[in-house]
Design an enzyme around this catalytic site. Structure first.
Site, PDB file in Angstrom:
ATOM      1  N   ALA A 185       5.403   7.423   0.866  1.00 25.42           N
ATOM      2  CA  ALA A 185       4.586   8.532   1.377  1.00 25.42           C
ATOM      3  C   ALA A 185       5.475   9.723   1.701  1.00 25.42           C
ATOM      4  O   ALA A 185       5.124  10.868   1.410  1.00 25.42           O
ATOM      5  CB  ALA A 185       3.798   8.096   2.607  1.00 25.42           C
ATOM      6  N   GLY A 192       0.832  -1.196   0.000  1.00 27.01           N
ATOM      7  CA  GLY A 192       0.000   0.000   0.000  1.00 27.01           C
ATOM      8  C   GLY A 192       0.864   1.242   0.000  1.00 27.01           C
ATOM      9  O   GLY A 192       2.034   1.194  -0.360  1.00 27.01           O
ATOM     10  N   LEU A 193       0.292   2.354   0.398  1.00 29.59           N
ATOM     11  CA  LEU A 193       1.051   3.610   0.464  1.00 29.59           C
ATOM     12  C   LEU A 193       1.727   3.650   1.821  1.00 29.59           C
ATOM     13  O   LEU A 193       1.193   4.169   2.795  1.00 29.59           O
ATOM     14  CB  LEU A 193       0.132   4.824   0.256  1.00 29.59           C
ATOM     15  CG  LEU A 193       0.846   6.175   0.196  1.00 29.59           C
ATOM     16  CD1 LEU A 193       1.889   6.209  -0.911  1.00 29.59           C
ATOM     17  CD2 LEU A 193      -0.158   7.295  -0.021  1.00 29.59           C
ATOM     18  N   HIS A 194       2.906   3.053   1.893  1.00 29.08           N
ATOM     19  CA  HIS A 194       3.624   2.942   3.168  1.00 29.08           C
ATOM     20  C   HIS A 194       4.581   4.113   3.371  1.00 29.08           C
ATOM     21  O   HIS A 194       4.668   5.010   2.536  1.00 29.08           O
ATOM     22  CB  HIS A 194       4.327   1.581   3.270  1.00 29.08           C
ATOM     23  CG  HIS A 194       5.260   1.287   2.134  1.00 29.08           C
ATOM     24  ND1 HIS A 194       6.594   1.586   2.178  1.00 29.08           N
ATOM     25  CD2 HIS A 194       5.038   0.731   0.922  1.00 29.08           C
ATOM     26  CE1 HIS A 194       7.171   1.213   1.039  1.00 29.08           C
ATOM     27  NE2 HIS A 194       6.229   0.694   0.261  1.00 29.08           N
ATOM     28  N   ALA A 195       5.296   4.113   4.476  1.00 29.97           N
ATOM     29  CA  ALA A 195       6.073   5.268   4.930  1.00 29.97           C
ATOM     30  C   ALA A 195       7.081   5.806   3.921  1.00 29.97           C
ATOM     31  O   ALA A 195       7.150   7.012   3.709  1.00 29.97           O
ATOM     32  CB  ALA A 195       6.768   4.946   6.243  1.00 29.97           C
TER      33      ALA A 195
END
Length: 88
Positions: A19, A13-16
Site C-alpha cells: 500500500a 490482502g492490500l497490506h501496509a
C-alpha cells in the site's frame, strides 16, 4: 477518467508495505487517484485512506485516475501493484 478493476491476490490482502509503494507511486501524479472497495472510495495518495479500507485477499477493487496525466498514472499504478504481487 481512466479506471481498472483488479483482483487482490496477495494472501494478506492490500497490506501496509505494498500500500505504501502504491501511495508513493500515486503521489507522483497530478491526477486525482482513487481506490474503491465495497462502496467506499478513498484518495490513493493517502496511506491512512487506503489502509482504512482493510482490503482482504480475493477482493475486487477499482482504481481510478482523473486529470491531465491519468493515462500514465493508471498504467504506473497497475504496474506497481503487479510488481508487488498484490494483483493478478
Amino acid at each position: 477518467m481512466k479506471q481498472i478493476s483488479v483482483l487482490v491476490i496477495d494472501p494478506v490482502g492490500l497490506h501496509a508495505r505494498p500500500a505504501t509503494v502504491a501511495v508513493n507511486a500515486a503521489s507522483k501524479f497530478k491526477s486525482e487517484v482513487k481506490v474503491a472497495y465495497k462502496g467506499r472510495t478513498v484518495n490513493m495518495k493517502s496511506i491512512m485512506g487506503v489502509m482504512s479500507l482493510g482490503i482482504p485477499t480475493q477482493s475486487e477493487v477499482v482504481v481510478s485516475c482523473e486529470g491531465e496525466d491519468e493515462e500514465i498514472a493508471i498504467k504506473t499504478i497497475e504496474e506497481v501493484l503487479r510488481a508487488q504481487k498484490v494483483i493478478a
